[in-house]
Design an enzyme around this catalytic site. Structure first.
Site, short mmCIF file in Angstrom:
data_model
loop_
_atom_site.label_atom_id
_atom_site.label_comp_id
_atom_site.label_asym_id
_atom_site.label_seq_id
_atom_site.Cartn_x
_atom_site.Cartn_y
_atom_site.Cartn_z
CB SER A 1 -0.90 0.01 1.25
OG SER A 1 -1.79 1.10 1.21
CD GLU A 2 -0.85 5.66 -3.14
OE1 GLU A 2 -0.89 6.89 -3.13
OE2 GLU A 2 -1.21 4.97 -4.11
CG ASN A 3 -0.97 3.78 3.56
OD1 ASN A 3 -1.02 2.87 2.75
ND2 ASN A 3 -1.58 3.74 4.72
#
Length: 222
Positions: free
Chosen positions: A47-49
């Site tokens: 997940s990009e976070n």
């Protein structure tokens, strides 16, 4: 789209994620895919976070406000998951370390062009996020979306009319009506949803379709 239909498409995408794959799940409909990958299949979600590993949707009792996916939805981390800096997450995306990314879309062209950040509506808030990095950085791009928009507006088109996120980047499209591969000669239907005829699918699509024999002979309950 009903919750059942959304989960049906997410489950179909999960079937195509192989053992050992590193997979990014975009915001919206793609996040549901995490709930349908068998827990005994070794798939590493990204997940990009700044998340890597496996997670599921938590029960109300398990919600932790500090644990969210890229769509700000609460998640429950499974054993072995890791949290790390946002910049390192983008380095993974830009460095070609992701096997697959699953994204939503406003439009996909017959060449595999992707438009998923802005419709041109002056009242809409542009939200490109990390989609450009994912579209270009991942080895394969799966798009998951409703086949047509409100009023039957075509979302699968010959040429995108919305601002592009990536050019010729989409590998496969999953909708409530069909599964389509983007190939050199155009869009090829590999599965059709039960009750949908090839003629109905073509009318619902703004680009010329090609049909695999298997798709016509034995529609899959995807």
């Amino acid at each position: 789209m009903t919750p059942d239909a959304r989960n049906r498409i997410a489950r179909r995408v999960a079937q195509d994620i192989p053992e050992g794959a590193y997979v990014n799940l975009g915001i919206g409909l793609p996040t549901l895919v995490a709930n349908h990958i068998p827990t005994d299949r070794e798939v590493i979600l990204h997940s990009e976070n700044g998340l890597l590993g496996r997670w599921l949707r938590p029960s109300l009792q398990e919600v932790d406000p500090d644990l969210i996916n890229a769509g700000k939805e609460p998640i429950k981390l499974l054993s072995g998951a890791a949290l790390f800096h946002h910049a390192d997450s983008f380095a993974m995306m830009r460095g070609g370390h992701l096997d697959i990314c699953v994204l939503g879309a406003f439009q996909v062209s017959s060449h595999g062009d992707l438009a998923n950040w802005h419709t041109g509506d002056p009242n809409a808030i542009p939200a490109v996020g990390g989609a450009m990095d994912l579209a270009i950085g991942a080895k394969r791009v799966f798009v998951i979306m409703e086949h047509a928009g409100k009023g039957g507006v075509h979302k699968i088109v010959h040429e995108c009319s919305y601002p592009l996120t990536g050019v010729r980047c989409v590998s496969r499209i999953y909708t409530d009506l069909a599964v389509l591969d983007v190939r050199e000669h155009g869009l090829t239907v590999i599965e059709i949803a039960p009750g949908v005829s090839p003629a109905q699918l073509q009318v619902a699509t703004g680009a010329q379709l090609h049909f695999e024999t298997e798709a016509l002979a034995d529609p899959s309950h995807h």
